[in-house]
Design an enzyme around this catalytic site. Structure first.
Site, PDB file in Angstrom:
ATOM      1  N   THR A 134      38.432  60.010  47.611  1.00 27.40           N
ATOM      2  CA  THR A 134      37.393  61.092  47.301  1.00 27.40           C
ATOM      3  C   THR A 134      37.416  61.132  45.741  1.00 27.40           C
ATOM      4  OG1 THR A 134      39.116  62.963  47.146  1.00 27.40           O
ATOM      5  CG2 THR A 134      38.202  62.521  49.420  1.00 27.40           C
ATOM      6  N   LYS A 155      43.136  65.962  43.748  1.00 21.72           N
ATOM      7  CA  LYS A 155      42.559  66.979  44.646  1.00 21.72           C
ATOM      8  C   LYS A 155      42.997  66.643  45.847  1.00 21.72           C
ATOM      9  CE  LYS A 155      41.580  70.179  41.402  1.00 21.72           C
ATOM     10  NZ  LYS A 155      42.122  71.683  41.483  1.00 21.72           N
ATOM     11  N   SER A 200      34.863  73.196  42.085  1.00 18.59           N
ATOM     12  CA  SER A 200      33.934  72.662  41.244  1.00 18.59           C
ATOM     13  C   SER A 200      33.419  71.150  41.663  1.00 18.59           C
ATOM     14  CB  SER A 200      34.725  72.469  39.597  1.00 18.59           C
ATOM     15  OG  SER A 200      35.738  71.581  39.932  1.00 18.59           O
ATOM     16  N   ASN A 247      35.978  68.384  43.204  1.00 17.78           N
ATOM     17  CA  ASN A 247      36.717  67.448  43.685  1.00 17.78           C
ATOM     18  C   ASN A 247      37.781  68.292  44.775  1.00 17.78           C
ATOM     19  OD1 ASN A 247      36.178  65.782  41.823  1.00 17.78           O
ATOM     20  ND2 ASN A 247      37.336  66.266  40.199  1.00 17.78           N
ATOM     21  N   ASP A 265      58.990  59.342  28.447  1.00 19.81           N
ATOM     22  CA  ASP A 265      59.381  60.319  27.362  1.00 19.81           C
ATOM     23  C   ASP A 265      58.640  61.365  27.588  1.00 19.81           C
ATOM     24  OD1 ASP A 265      61.283  58.579  26.133  1.00 19.81           O
ATOM     25  OD2 ASP A 265      59.735  57.858  24.955  1.00 19.81           O
ATOM     26  N   GLY A 296      44.070  75.364  37.411  1.00 19.44           N
ATOM     27  CA  GLY A 296      44.892  76.433  38.017  1.00 19.44           C
ATOM     28  C   GLY A 296      46.286  76.203  38.020  1.00 19.44           C
ATOM     29  N   GLU A 338      44.600  71.068  28.135  1.00 21.23           N
ATOM     30  CA  GLU A 338      43.484  72.168  28.541  1.00 21.23           C
ATOM     31  C   GLU A 338      42.305  72.061  27.774  1.00 21.23           C
ATOM     32  OE1 GLU A 338      44.970  76.048  27.896  1.00 21.23           O
ATOM     33  OE2 GLU A 338      44.820  76.104  25.717  1.00 21.23           O
ATOM     34  N   LYS A 371      38.382  49.538  32.086  1.00 17.49           N
ATOM     35  CA  LYS A 371      37.430  49.239  32.739  1.00 17.49           C
ATOM     36  C   LYS A 371      37.465  50.297  34.102  1.00 17.49           C
ATOM     37  CE  LYS A 371      36.788  45.909  30.169  1.00 17.49           C
ATOM     38  NZ  LYS A 371      35.915  46.384  28.567  1.00 17.49           N
ATOM     39  N   SER A 402      43.222  61.929  36.097  1.00 16.03           N
ATOM     40  CA  SER A 402      43.119  63.145  37.481  1.00 16.03           C
ATOM     41  C   SER A 402      41.846  62.787  38.223  1.00 16.03           C
ATOM     42  CB  SER A 402      43.262  64.380  36.894  1.00 16.03           C
ATOM     43  OG  SER A 402      42.440  64.792  36.457  1.00 16.03           O
TER      44      SER A 402
END
Length: 330
Positions: free
Chosen positions: A51, A55, A81, A83, A175, A183, A207, A280, A315
């Site tokens: 997907t 998420k 949104s 995902n 490290d 959220g 963020e 890539k 992500s």
């Protein structure tokens, strides 16, 4: 609210539950990026997850747990949104359930199209949190479907933590790790896993500029944020909500560094381009947030020379290829 010990134990169980449904995503490196940044950088590529984003992990864990506890459930609904909605739709399809996903007008077309491929009925709403909440409530009243929240759901939290279990097995002695935050489920759960699997690893939240999480963490509350929450103006639509889930905030305050990296749209675009060019890989703006933080001027200020072995979670990779952000730059 679950503490770190419970999050870690439940994440271990989620990993077993999810094994038939998700990829153990790879870790990539780039010598040219290492030379550019002056550190060893390890990219956990959950943009290559089924997907197209991390998420799926939380959504699938929540739907599977729901099916176990309520075998007669007919369907699920969520707002997203994109995902998280894709994760819910994919998991529902695997479990033989119907799904409806509320997304706001203006969401990247690639996400709306993918939702339909995974069998979801897509419901568009006005681009405000209040409108999306109202749309989900209407679906629940009309159908009796169960809501699978992307944030206010412990099983989603536990599923997201499997990113950390994999990453710390693949790369030892990081490290620091830099994690895009909306959220807070991914950041909080990976931080809980780090406490037990990689205790010397510092966890930093990233963020979009304007969210203001660092102020909230230092004050120990989110009272300065509006309710219902606002969407911040940013190209990173997956992390633009000015909100952190109630069960995640205490974990963030306890386990995550108080220095939060706030990145600008131009920094996100630069990092996103670098991932395309050097690795890539296709990555969406929010997916490049961790790299944007590591490339920022604040990196030296916060981490100095002590942080040399750096983990970044890519992500997500659900980006509209017809509207790449660098094509819009002046």
């Amino acid at each position: 609210m679950p503490g770190p010990d419970k999050v870690f134990k439940e994440t271990l169980m989620a990993q077993k539950r999810l094994k038939p449904y998700i990829h153990n995503t790879p870790v990539f490196t780039s010598e040219s990026i290492n030379k550019l940044i002056g550190k060893q950088v390890y990219f956990k590529c959950d943009n290559l997850q089924r997907t197209g984003s991390f998420k799926l992990r939380g959504a699938c864990n929540a739907v599977l747990k729901l099916k176990e506890s309520s075998p007669n459930v007919q369907g699920v609904v969520t707002r997203s949104s994109g995902n998280h909605g894709m994760g819910v739709a994919y998991a529902a399809q695997k479990c033989g359930l119907q799904s409806k996903v509320v997304i706001r007008q203006g969401t990247a077309k690639v996400k709306g199209d993918a939702l339909q491929v995974y069998g979801a009925e897509v419901i568009y709403c006005n681009p405000t949190p209040a409108d999306s909440i109202a749309a989900v409530q209407r679906v629940q009243q009309e159908t009796g479907y169960t809501m699978i929240s992307s944030f206010e759901n412990d099983d989603v939290l536990f599923g997201q933590g499997t990113v950390g279990l994999e990453f710390f097995d693949q790369v030892s002695d990081l490290d620091a790790v830099f994690i895009p935050l909306c959220g807070g489920s991914l950041t909080a759960s990976v931080a809980a896993v780090a406490k037990y699997r990689s205790p010397n690893t510092k966890v930093y939240a990233v963020e979009p500029e304007g969210k203001g999480l660092e102020k909230c963490m230092r004050e120990g509350n989110t009272s300065s944020w509006p309710s219902p929450p606002n969407y911040i103006t940013t190209i990173a639509e997956a992390i633009q909500l000015q909100y952190v889930a109630k069960q995640n905030f205490p974990l963030l305050c306890e386990l995550v560094e108080k220095e939060v990296f706030a990145v600008t749209d131009s920094e996100l675009v630069e990092a996103m381009m670098l991932v395309f060019q050097r690795l890539k890989l296709v990555v969406e703006p929010s997916g490049a947030a961790g790299l944007a933080a590591v490339m920022s001027s604040r990196m030296k200020e916060v981490c100095g020379d002590d942080v040399q072995k750096v983990g970044i979670i890519l992500s997500g990779g659900n980006v509209d290829l017809d509207n790449l952000p660098w094509g819009q730059r002046q």
